[in-house]
Design a protein around this motif. Structure first.
Motif, PDB file in Angstrom:
ATOM      1  N   UNK A 159      33.145  45.602  46.976  1.00  0.00           N
ATOM      2  CA  UNK A 159      33.674  46.259  48.169  1.00  0.00           C
ATOM      3  C   UNK A 159      35.082  45.781  48.508  1.00  0.00           C
ATOM      4  N   UNK A 160      35.313  44.468  48.383  1.00  0.00           N
ATOM      5  CA  UNK A 160      36.645  43.945  48.657  1.00  0.00           C
ATOM      6  C   UNK A 160      37.665  44.451  47.644  1.00  0.00           C
ATOM      7  N   UNK A 161      37.276  44.460  46.361  1.00  0.00           N
ATOM      8  CA  UNK A 161      38.189  44.923  45.311  1.00  0.00           C
ATOM      9  C   UNK A 161      38.541  46.398  45.507  1.00  0.00           C
ATOM     10  N   UNK A 162      37.557  47.200  45.869  1.00  0.00           N
ATOM     11  CA  UNK A 162      37.807  48.622  46.100  1.00  0.00           C
ATOM     12  C   UNK A 162      38.782  48.825  47.251  1.00  0.00           C
ATOM     13  N   UNK A 163      38.585  48.059  48.326  1.00  0.00           N
ATOM     14  CA  UNK A 163      39.472  48.173  49.487  1.00  0.00           C
ATOM     15  C   UNK A 163      40.873  47.701  49.154  1.00  0.00           C
ATOM     16  N   UNK A 165      47.044  45.804  42.200  1.00  0.00           N
ATOM     17  CA  UNK A 165      46.523  44.450  41.981  1.00  0.00           C
ATOM     18  C   UNK A 165      45.852  44.356  40.614  1.00  0.00           C
ATOM     19  N   UNK A 166      46.234  43.313  39.860  1.00  0.00           N
ATOM     20  CA  UNK A 166      45.718  43.131  38.513  1.00  0.00           C
ATOM     21  C   UNK A 166      44.834  41.898  38.365  1.00  0.00           C
ATOM     22  N   UNK A 171      28.387  38.898  37.060  1.00  0.00           N
ATOM     23  CA  UNK A 171      28.253  39.956  38.058  1.00  0.00           C
ATOM     24  C   UNK A 171      29.535  40.138  38.851  1.00  0.00           C
ATOM     25  N   UNK A 172      30.099  39.037  39.347  1.00  0.00           N
ATOM     26  CA  UNK A 172      31.333  39.113  40.122  1.00  0.00           C
ATOM     27  C   UNK A 172      32.484  39.635  39.265  1.00  0.00           C
ATOM     28  N   UNK A 173      32.569  39.148  38.040  1.00  0.00           N
ATOM     29  CA  UNK A 173      33.646  39.582  37.143  1.00  0.00           C
ATOM     30  C   UNK A 173      33.543  41.069  36.841  1.00  0.00           C
ATOM     31  N   UNK A 214      35.518  46.610  37.398  1.00  0.00           N
ATOM     32  CA  UNK A 214      35.305  48.030  37.659  1.00  0.00           C
ATOM     33  C   UNK A 214      36.435  48.624  38.486  1.00  0.00           C
ATOM     34  N   UNK A 215      37.187  47.770  39.157  1.00  0.00           N
ATOM     35  CA  UNK A 215      38.331  48.220  39.952  1.00  0.00           C
ATOM     36  C   UNK A 215      39.640  47.706  39.360  1.00  0.00           C
ATOM     37  N   UNK A 216      39.613  47.400  38.058  1.00  0.00           N
ATOM     38  CA  UNK A 216      40.810  47.002  37.294  1.00  0.00           C
ATOM     39  C   UNK A 216      41.424  45.693  37.801  1.00  0.00           C
ATOM     40  N   UNK A 217      40.574  44.772  38.240  1.00  0.00           N
ATOM     41  CA  UNK A 217      41.028  43.455  38.665  1.00  0.00           C
ATOM     42  C   UNK A 217      40.333  42.396  37.810  1.00  0.00           C
TER      43      UNK A 217
END
Length: 248
Positions: A144-148, A157-158, A170-172, A177-180
């Motif tokens: 959710x944070x990465x998507x926002x 953001x990379x 899981x976190x990775x 999934x959001x290119x981070x």
């Protein structure tokens, strides 16, 4: 700031108080931590300030102002308007009778309350924020944070710097999934006292800034949405000063 705050015409017949006065009253509550009914008499009535604050929070006004000011500050600092890196972390706020119904127990901090998960840029500017019960794990909030973060930055953001609470596939995968790409900053030796970690200290400084607002020292809110709104208001209060100082 008036264009952001004016949800209806400034000369609307039902308006009795100026937006600046109402805004100052809300900032007073967040900065001092006082009860709404304890607002000084030279400010608008507490009911006016409270109702307007809820409208602004619902409309995402404080967050919108903070994002625009963040970009201005980055440009003043001769950086790109949008960051290429972010730092994620969370802090636990002690619950109160008002927030106790949604509180959870943080075993690591030995504290019952709410956990504030944030993502900041390398200057410490707030990018994304989420409030959960304190028993919720940091690694479960990455998606959710990465998507926002990608939404508000336009996908620039990379890399994301995190602590060991975000370890695991899981976190990775959530971040990927959001290119981070997540990079875990670990302690190089056994921790004895305070250790200044590369990159990681930036988000701790942001928590320190926000902790100077007494309304944010504990979770006094019945709704998580309101607690999130106060964090955005506190941050924009801080960044307004930075923009003003840097532009002089």
């Amino acid at each position: 700031m008036l264009p952001y705050l004016t949800l209806m015409r400034e000369d609307a017949p039902q308006r009795e108080h100026g937006m600046r006065e109402v805004f100052n009253a809300i900032r007073y509550v967040v900065k001092t931590g006082c009860q709404w009914r304890m607002l000084p008499h030279d400010l608008p009535e507490w009911t006016v300030a409270y109702q307007q604050a809820r409208r602004w929070i619902q409309a995402g006004v404080f967050e919108e102002i903070a994002h625009d000011l963040r970009m201005i500050l980055r440009l003043v600092e001769e950086r790109e308007a949008q960051p290429s890196a972010t730092i994620l972390d969370g802090r636990t706020l002690q619950s109160t009778p008002e927030s106790g119904g949604r509180a959870g127990y943080d075993g690591a901090k030995k504290k019952k309350g709410s956990k504030v998960h944030v993502a900041v840029d390398t200057l410490g500017n707030l990018l994304a924020l989420k409030v959960t019960a304190a028993n919720e794990q940091e690694r479960e909030q990455v998606a959710e944070l990465a998507a926002k973060v990608q939404e508000v930055t336009g996908g620039t953001v990379e890399i994301g710097f995190v602590d060991q609470g975000y370890t695991g596939e899981n976190a990775a995968e959530q971040a990927s999934a959001h290119d981070i790409r997540l990079e875990v900053v670990k302690h190089t030796q056994a921790k004895r006292g305070f250790v200044l970690l590369p990159r990681r200290w930036v988000v701790e400084r942001t928590f320190g800034w926000l902790g100077r607002f007494r309304r944010l020292t504990r979770d006094y809110e019945r709704l998580a949405k309101v607690l999130e709104g106060w964090h955005w208001l506190a941050f924009l209060t801080l960044i307004v000063r930075q923009v003003g100082f840097q532009s002089q």
